[in-house]
Write a protein that holds these residues in place. Structure first.
Motif, PDB file in Angstrom:
ATOM      1  N   SER A  30       0.924  -1.148   0.092  1.00 49.44           N
ATOM      2  CA  SER A  30      -0.126  -0.022   0.497  1.00 49.44           C
ATOM      3  C   SER A  30       0.882   1.440   0.351  1.00 49.44           C
ATOM      4  CB  SER A  30      -0.807  -0.149   0.813  1.00 49.44           C
ATOM      5  OG  SER A  30      -1.373   1.331   1.028  1.00 49.44           O
ATOM      6  N   ILE A  31       0.498   2.519  -0.847  1.00 50.17           N
ATOM      7  CA  ILE A  31       0.978   3.631  -1.125  1.00 50.17           C
ATOM      8  C   ILE A  31       0.391   4.575  -0.467  1.00 50.17           C
ATOM      9  CG2 ILE A  31       2.998   2.912  -2.226  1.00 50.17           C
ATOM     10  CD1 ILE A  31       1.793   4.216  -5.034  1.00 50.17           C
ATOM     11  N   SER A  32       0.759   5.996  -0.577  1.00 46.46           N
ATOM     12  CA  SER A  32       0.136   6.981   0.097  1.00 46.46           C
ATOM     13  C   SER A  32      -0.689   8.120  -0.620  1.00 46.46           C
ATOM     14  CB  SER A  32       0.137   7.531   1.337  1.00 46.46           C
ATOM     15  OG  SER A  32       1.801   7.818   1.081  1.00 46.46           O
ATOM     16  N   PHE A  33      -0.023   7.259  -2.127  1.00 48.33           N
ATOM     17  CA  PHE A  33      -0.500   8.911  -3.806  1.00 48.33           C
ATOM     18  C   PHE A  33      -0.091   7.684  -4.548  1.00 48.33           C
ATOM     19  CE2 PHE A  33       3.561   7.522  -2.698  1.00 48.33           C
ATOM     20  CZ  PHE A  33       4.766   7.244  -3.841  1.00 48.33           C
ATOM     21  N   LEU A  34      -0.316   8.627  -5.741  1.00 46.05           N
ATOM     22  CA  LEU A  34      -0.984   8.022  -6.812  1.00 46.05           C
ATOM     23  C   LEU A  34       0.673   8.282  -7.658  1.00 46.05           C
ATOM     24  CD1 LEU A  34      -3.366  10.156  -8.036  1.00 46.05           C
ATOM     25  CD2 LEU A  34      -4.018   7.460  -7.086  1.00 46.05           C
ATOM     26  N   ASP A  35       1.418   6.837  -8.012  1.00 46.98           N
ATOM     27  CA  ASP A  35       2.468   7.827  -8.630  1.00 46.98           C
ATOM     28  C   ASP A  35       2.711   6.883  -9.894  1.00 46.98           C
ATOM     29  OD1 ASP A  35       1.787   4.374  -8.541  1.00 46.98           O
ATOM     30  OD2 ASP A  35       3.967   3.957  -8.343  1.00 46.98           O
ATOM     31  N   GLU A  36       3.223   6.240 -10.607  1.00 43.96           N
ATOM     32  CA  GLU A  36       3.138   6.507 -12.253  1.00 43.96           C
ATOM     33  C   GLU A  36       2.578   5.426 -12.992  1.00 43.96           C
ATOM     34  OE1 GLU A  36       3.505   8.918 -14.638  1.00 43.96           O
ATOM     35  OE2 GLU A  36       3.731   9.869 -12.798  1.00 43.96           O
ATOM     36  N   HIS A  37       2.322   4.444 -11.670  1.00 43.36           N
ATOM     37  CA  HIS A  37       1.467   3.272 -12.240  1.00 43.36           C
ATOM     38  C   HIS A  37       0.043   3.522 -11.731  1.00 43.36           C
ATOM     39  CE1 HIS A  37       5.921   0.966 -12.744  1.00 43.36           C
ATOM     40  NE2 HIS A  37       6.111   0.947 -11.859  1.00 43.36           N
ATOM     41  N   CYS A  38      -0.635   3.901 -10.862  1.00 45.40           N
ATOM     42  CA  CYS A  38      -1.219   3.626 -10.097  1.00 45.40           C
ATOM     43  C   CYS A  38      -2.152   5.488 -11.693  1.00 45.40           C
ATOM     44  CB  CYS A  38      -1.717   4.699  -9.588  1.00 45.40           C
ATOM     45  SG  CYS A  38      -0.932   3.827  -7.580  1.00 45.40           S
ATOM     46  N   LYS A  39      -1.467   5.840 -11.848  1.00 50.98           N
ATOM     47  CA  LYS A  39      -1.755   7.102 -12.706  1.00 50.98           C
ATOM     48  C   LYS A  39      -2.319   6.479 -14.325  1.00 50.98           C
ATOM     49  CE  LYS A  39       0.371  11.333 -11.427  1.00 50.98           C
ATOM     50  NZ  LYS A  39       1.376  12.217 -10.978  1.00 50.98           N
ATOM     51  N   LYS A  40      -1.224   5.765 -14.838  1.00 45.59           N
ATOM     52  CA  LYS A  40      -1.462   4.442 -15.782  1.00 45.59           C
ATOM     53  C   LYS A  40      -2.714   3.768 -15.580  1.00 45.59           C
ATOM     54  CE  LYS A  40      -0.534   3.045 -20.335  1.00 45.59           C
ATOM     55  NZ  LYS A  40      -0.299   3.662 -20.915  1.00 45.59           N
ATOM     56  N   LEU A  41      -2.956   3.492 -14.753  1.00 46.68           N
ATOM     57  CA  LEU A  41      -3.986   1.800 -15.143  1.00 46.68           C
ATOM     58  C   LEU A  41      -5.270   3.291 -14.306  1.00 46.68           C
ATOM     59  CD1 LEU A  41      -2.875  -0.272 -12.259  1.00 46.68           C
ATOM     60  CD2 LEU A  41      -3.363  -0.787 -14.002  1.00 46.68           C
TER      61      LEU A  41
ATOM     62  N   GLU B 118      -5.377   8.526   0.220  1.00 45.36           N
ATOM     63  CA  GLU B 118      -5.011   8.180   1.528  1.00 45.36           C
ATOM     64  C   GLU B 118      -4.302   6.929   1.261  1.00 45.36           C
ATOM     65  OE1 GLU B 118      -8.002   8.516   3.873  1.00 45.36           O
ATOM     66  OE2 GLU B 118      -7.631  10.664   4.485  1.00 45.36           O
ATOM     67  N   GLU B 119      -4.633   6.251   0.270  1.00 44.09           N
ATOM     68  CA  GLU B 119      -4.109   4.957  -0.117  1.00 44.09           C
ATOM     69  C   GLU B 119      -4.697   3.963  -1.060  1.00 44.09           C
ATOM     70  OE1 GLU B 119      -4.420   0.842   2.861  1.00 44.09           O
ATOM     71  OE2 GLU B 119      -6.192   2.054   2.300  1.00 44.09           O
ATOM     72  N   CYS B 120      -3.256   3.657  -1.933  1.00 45.85           N
ATOM     73  CA  CYS B 120      -4.245   2.899  -3.753  1.00 45.85           C
ATOM     74  C   CYS B 120      -2.788   1.617  -3.318  1.00 45.85           C
ATOM     75  CB  CYS B 120      -3.015   3.774  -4.654  1.00 45.85           C
ATOM     76  SG  CYS B 120      -3.241   5.589  -4.211  1.00 45.85           S
ATOM     77  N   PHE B 121      -3.355   0.891  -3.656  1.00 45.98           N
ATOM     78  CA  PHE B 121      -2.963  -0.128  -3.984  1.00 45.98           C
ATOM     79  C   PHE B 121      -3.109  -1.442  -5.174  1.00 45.98           C
ATOM     80  CE2 PHE B 121      -5.884  -1.176  -0.558  1.00 45.98           C
ATOM     81  CZ  PHE B 121      -6.433  -2.344  -0.668  1.00 45.98           C
ATOM     82  N   ILE B 122      -2.738  -1.835  -5.948  1.00 48.80           N
ATOM     83  CA  ILE B 122      -3.084  -3.656  -6.748  1.00 48.80           C
ATOM     84  C   ILE B 122      -3.569  -4.830  -6.053  1.00 48.80           C
ATOM     85  CG2 ILE B 122      -2.629  -4.950  -8.520  1.00 48.80           C
ATOM     86  CD1 ILE B 122      -2.753  -2.090  -9.257  1.00 48.80           C
ATOM     87  N   HIS B 123      -4.612  -5.438  -5.918  1.00 45.05           N
ATOM     88  CA  HIS B 123      -5.291  -5.916  -5.383  1.00 45.05           C
ATOM     89  C   HIS B 123      -5.428  -7.695  -6.312  1.00 45.05           C
ATOM     90  CE1 HIS B 123      -8.454  -7.378  -2.359  1.00 45.05           C
ATOM     91  NE2 HIS B 123      -8.587  -8.551  -4.125  1.00 45.05           N
ATOM     92  N   CYS B 124      -5.002  -8.581  -5.467  1.00 46.49           N
ATOM     93  CA  CYS B 124      -4.815  -9.049  -6.512  1.00 46.49           C
ATOM     94  C   CYS B 124      -5.879 -10.716  -7.273  1.00 46.49           C
ATOM     95  CB  CYS B 124      -4.835 -10.750  -5.594  1.00 46.49           C
ATOM     96  SG  CYS B 124      -6.099 -11.619  -4.459  1.00 46.49           S
ATOM     97  N   PRO B 125      -5.684 -10.516  -7.897  1.00 42.54           N
ATOM     98  CA  PRO B 125      -5.765 -12.108  -9.450  1.00 42.54           C
ATOM     99  C   PRO B 125      -7.298 -12.189  -8.771  1.00 42.54           C
ATOM    100  CG  PRO B 125      -4.522 -12.358  -9.558  1.00 42.54           C
ATOM    101  CD  PRO B 125      -4.520 -11.218  -8.767  1.00 42.54           C
TER     102      PRO B 125
END
Length: 198
Positions: free
Chosen positions: A32-43, A151-158
């Protein structure tokens, strides 16, 4: 089947829960991260569909699907994004909930991708014409925007999407026997004492 009293075997503490489920792996906790990184922005930019989870001040919950063209979500910076609120049926379930309780959860889906992006944060309903104009669709700006302070970002498993085969048309059930949405709509109205003329 008669009504079950769920409280009879209810799990009410984290200790009870952990005794059954166990502890998460450190990697799962720290993804979990607390900001939008480049990966989050792309998705986010590739997603045509998100689910917005809200609750009012009393804790009554709602989840609303939000569909739009990919790239319509306005990413302002690494900590903020804006979801357009297009004209709809005027129930305003999500909007009214946010006004009384700003805590929200988002799930972004991308067709063909079995992982989803989850974002939690605080929402504000606002009417900033300059921001909203940038999210115009067919020449029309949304009436309102839902601003999200991330406040929180993360990838959820498939697992969920993989097991459901949601992206595999060969696994889809035949919907030929499903009543039309209008039939369901009018039957539900009748249950509430409202007769609709055919």
């Amino acid at each position: 089947m008669e009504k079950i009293n769920f409280s009879r075997n209810a799990i009410t503490t984290e200790e009870e829960l952990r005794e059954i489920i166990g502890e998460p792996h450190e990697l799962v906790v720290k993804k979990s991260i607390s900001f939008l990184d480049e990966h989050c922005k792309k998705l986010i930019s590739m997603s045509p569909l998100l689910f917005l989870s809200t609750a009012n001040a009393e804790g009554n919950c709602d989840v609303s699907p939000r569909g739009d063209l990919p790239g319509t979500i306005n990413i302002l910076n690494k900590n903020q994004l804006v979801i357009p609120d297009r004209p709809g049926n005027k129930r305003l379930d999500s909007i009214l909930n946010i006004i009384s309780n700003p805590n929200v959860g988002l799930v972004f889906l991308i067709p063909g991708l079995e992982e989803v992006l989850r974002i939690n944060g605080r929402a504000t309903v606002f009417n900033d014409k300059e921001v909203l104009e940038k999210m115009s669709l067919k020449g029309k700006a949304p009436l309102l925007g839902i601003g999200i302070d991330v406040e929180e970002c993360f990838i959820h498993c498939p697992r969920a999407l993989k097991e459901s085969n949601i992206w595999k048309p060969t696994s889809w059930q035949d919907i030929g026997n499903v009543p039309s949405i209008m039939k369901i709509f009018t039957d539900h109205l009748k249950l509430n004492g409202v007769e609709v003329k055919e």
